[in-house]
Design a protein around this motif. Structure first.
Motif, PDB file in Angstrom:
ATOM      1  N   GLN A   1       0.821  -1.206   0.000  1.00 13.32           N
ATOM      2  CA  GLN A   1       0.000   0.000   0.000  1.00 13.32           C
ATOM      3  C   GLN A   1       0.859   1.263   0.000  1.00 13.32           C
ATOM      4  O   GLN A   1       0.529   2.239  -0.673  1.00 13.32           O
ATOM      5  CB  GLN A   1      -0.940   0.001   1.212  1.00 13.32           C
ATOM      6  CG  GLN A   1      -2.061  -1.001   1.101  1.00 13.32           C
ATOM      7  CD  GLN A   1      -2.970  -0.710  -0.069  1.00 13.32           C
ATOM      8  OE1 GLN A   1      -3.427   0.418  -0.235  1.00 13.32           O
ATOM      9  NE2 GLN A   1      -3.214  -1.710  -0.891  1.00 13.32           N
ATOM     10  N   GLU A   2       1.956   1.256   0.743  1.00 10.54           N
ATOM     11  CA  GLU A   2       2.847   2.417   0.771  1.00 10.54           C
ATOM     12  C   GLU A   2       3.458   2.645  -0.611  1.00 10.54           C
ATOM     13  O   GLU A   2       3.530   3.775  -1.085  1.00 10.54           O
ATOM     14  CB  GLU A   2       3.951   2.220   1.816  1.00 10.54           C
ATOM     15  CG  GLU A   2       4.924   3.360   1.888  1.00 10.54           C
ATOM     16  CD  GLU A   2       4.308   4.705   2.272  1.00 10.54           C
ATOM     17  OE1 GLU A   2       4.858   5.738   1.854  1.00 10.54           O
ATOM     18  OE2 GLU A   2       3.288   4.714   2.982  1.00 10.54           O
TER      19      GLU A   2
ATOM     20  N   PRO B   1       1.339   8.543   6.416  1.00 11.39           N
ATOM     21  CA  PRO B   1       0.488   8.053   5.330  1.00 11.39           C
ATOM     22  C   PRO B   1      -0.883   8.698   5.380  1.00 11.39           C
ATOM     23  O   PRO B   1      -1.403   9.019   6.446  1.00 11.39           O
ATOM     24  CB  PRO B   1       0.400   6.548   5.587  1.00 11.39           C
ATOM     25  CG  PRO B   1       0.831   6.347   6.987  1.00 11.39           C
ATOM     26  CD  PRO B   1       1.678   7.514   7.368  1.00 11.39           C
ATOM     27  N   ARG B   2      -1.456   8.904   4.198  1.00 16.14           N
ATOM     28  CA  ARG B   2      -2.777   9.522   4.136  1.00 16.14           C
ATOM     29  C   ARG B   2      -3.829   8.483   4.484  1.00 16.14           C
ATOM     30  O   ARG B   2      -3.585   7.284   4.372  1.00 16.14           O
ATOM     31  CB  ARG B   2      -3.026  10.119   2.765  1.00 16.14           C
ATOM     32  CG  ARG B   2      -3.151   9.119   1.654  1.00 16.14           C
ATOM     33  CD  ARG B   2      -3.485   9.860   0.369  1.00 16.14           C
ATOM     34  NE  ARG B   2      -3.643   8.976  -0.741  1.00 16.14           N
ATOM     35  CZ  ARG B   2      -4.714   8.240  -0.993  1.00 16.14           C
ATOM     36  NH1 ARG B   2      -5.736   8.290  -0.192  1.00 16.14           N
ATOM     37  NH2 ARG B   2      -4.780   7.454  -2.039  1.00 16.14           N
TER      38      ARG B   2
ATOM     39  N   ARG C   1       1.214   6.603  -6.915  1.00 20.66           N
ATOM     40  CA  ARG C   1       0.166   7.569  -7.244  1.00 20.66           C
ATOM     41  C   ARG C   1       0.696   8.990  -7.212  1.00 20.66           C
ATOM     42  O   ARG C   1       0.365   9.805  -8.076  1.00 20.66           O
ATOM     43  CB  ARG C   1      -1.003   7.441  -6.265  1.00 20.66           C
ATOM     44  CG  ARG C   1      -2.018   6.426  -6.695  1.00 20.66           C
ATOM     45  CD  ARG C   1      -3.198   6.398  -5.743  1.00 20.66           C
ATOM     46  NE  ARG C   1      -3.142   5.058  -5.165  1.00 20.66           N
ATOM     47  CZ  ARG C   1      -3.221   4.754  -3.887  1.00 20.66           C
ATOM     48  NH1 ARG C   1      -3.408   5.653  -3.002  1.00 20.66           N
ATOM     49  NH2 ARG C   1      -3.131   3.523  -3.493  1.00 20.66           N
TER      50      ARG C   1
ATOM     51  N   THR D   1       6.529  13.828  -0.836  1.00 24.37           N
ATOM     52  CA  THR D   1       5.977  12.659  -0.163  1.00 24.37           C
ATOM     53  C   THR D   1       5.702  12.999   1.293  1.00 24.37           C
ATOM     54  O   THR D   1       6.585  13.459   1.996  1.00 24.37           O
ATOM     55  CB  THR D   1       6.966  11.481  -0.242  1.00 24.37           C
ATOM     56  OG1 THR D   1       7.287  11.258  -1.601  1.00 24.37           O
ATOM     57  CG2 THR D   1       6.366  10.241   0.375  1.00 24.37           C
TER      58      THR D   1
ATOM     59  N   ARG E   1      -6.646   5.850   4.186  1.00 28.13           N
ATOM     60  CA  ARG E   1      -6.941   4.954   3.079  1.00 28.13           C
ATOM     61  C   ARG E   1      -8.403   5.034   2.688  1.00 28.13           C
ATOM     62  O   ARG E   1      -9.260   5.372   3.496  1.00 28.13           O
ATOM     63  CB  ARG E   1      -6.602   3.522   3.468  1.00 28.13           C
ATOM     64  CG  ARG E   1      -5.129   3.357   3.687  1.00 28.13           C
ATOM     65  CD  ARG E   1      -4.805   1.903   3.881  1.00 28.13           C
ATOM     66  NE  ARG E   1      -3.363   1.752   3.956  1.00 28.13           N
ATOM     67  CZ  ARG E   1      -2.751   1.002   4.836  1.00 28.13           C
ATOM     68  NH1 ARG E   1      -3.431   0.307   5.694  1.00 28.13           N
ATOM     69  NH2 ARG E   1      -1.443   0.917   4.841  1.00 28.13           N
ATOM     70  N   ASP E   2      -8.650   4.711   1.427  1.00 35.72           N
ATOM     71  CA  ASP E   2     -10.020   4.648   0.945  1.00 35.72           C
ATOM     72  C   ASP E   2     -10.744   3.525   1.676  1.00 35.72           C
ATOM     73  O   ASP E   2     -10.128   2.618   2.213  1.00 35.72           O
ATOM     74  CB  ASP E   2     -10.040   4.381  -0.551  1.00 35.72           C
ATOM     75  CG  ASP E   2      -9.361   5.484  -1.338  1.00 35.72           C
ATOM     76  OD1 ASP E   2      -8.832   5.160  -2.400  1.00 35.72           O
ATOM     77  OD2 ASP E   2      -9.376   6.637  -0.892  1.00 35.72           O
TER      78      ASP E   2
ATOM     79  N   HIS F   1       0.858   4.071  -2.903  1.00 38.36           N
ATOM     80  CA  HIS F   1       0.641   5.488  -2.603  1.00 38.36           C
ATOM     81  C   HIS F   1       1.748   6.334  -3.227  1.00 38.36           C
ATOM     82  O   HIS F   1       1.480   7.367  -3.842  1.00 38.36           O
ATOM     83  CB  HIS F   1       0.582   5.698  -1.086  1.00 38.36           C
ATOM     84  CG  HIS F   1       0.445   7.127  -0.690  1.00 38.36           C
ATOM     85  ND1 HIS F   1      -0.689   7.857  -0.949  1.00 38.36           N
ATOM     86  CD2 HIS F   1       1.300   7.967  -0.067  1.00 38.36           C
ATOM     87  CE1 HIS F   1      -0.518   9.091  -0.507  1.00 38.36           C
ATOM     88  NE2 HIS F   1       0.698   9.172   0.029  1.00 38.36           N
ATOM     89  N   ARG F   2       2.979   5.897  -3.080  1.00 36.52           N
ATOM     90  CA  ARG F   2       4.099   6.631  -3.685  1.00 36.52           C
ATOM     91  C   ARG F   2       3.977   6.665  -5.201  1.00 36.52           C
ATOM     92  O   ARG F   2       4.263   7.682  -5.829  1.00 36.52           O
ATOM     93  CB  ARG F   2       5.423   5.988  -3.288  1.00 36.52           C
ATOM     94  CG  ARG F   2       5.784   6.243  -1.861  1.00 36.52           C
ATOM     95  CD  ARG F   2       7.118   5.630  -1.524  1.00 36.52           C
ATOM     96  NE  ARG F   2       7.421   5.822  -0.114  1.00 36.52           N
ATOM     97  CZ  ARG F   2       8.448   5.298   0.496  1.00 36.52           C
ATOM     98  NH1 ARG F   2       9.305   4.546  -0.171  1.00 36.52           N
ATOM     99  NH2 ARG F   2       8.648   5.525   1.773  1.00 36.52           N
TER     100      ARG F   2
END
Length: 105
Positions: free
Chosen positions: A43-44, A87-88, A50, A83, A90-91, A47-48
């Motif tokens: 997931q990390e 972490p933001r 994206r 960055t 999550r959906d 995210h990066r």
């Protein structure tokens, strides 16, 4: 090349063997794929990716706008992000299966 009877026999054998594994094997593969997708390391990295893709898209849009004839006004493209350290959020749905992520939320 292949003769028609041999090709039909190979297709039949493949179909029968595939049908025997059937739904159970498919469910195993889906479970493993979901486990991998929900891994925090994956997931990390997603995210990066994206963030980088967004930055590249902004740069490409700016390049195209600069090369377009006619409109000489500067574009108001957003500035590139760095960055984030945290972490933001999550959906709430999984983008692969479009299913709810109940245990992660």
């Amino acid at each position: 090349m292949f003769k028609k009877p041999g090709l039909l026999a190979a297709f039949g054998i493949g179909y029968v063997l595939g049908a025997r594994a059937g739904r159970e094997r498919y469910d195993e593969m889906v479970a493993k794929a979901q486990k991998l997708w929900h891994d925090p390391r994956v997931q990390e990295q997603a995210h990066r990716a994206r963030i980088v893709a967004g930055e590249k898209a902004d740069a490409a849009r700016q390049t195209v706008q600069d090369k377009l004839p006619g409109d000489s006004t500067p574009s108001s493209a957003p500035t590139s992000q760095t960055t984030p350290s945290a972490p933001r959020p999550r959906d709430t749905t999984d983008p692969v299966t479009d299913m709810s992520r109940g245990w992660e939320s």
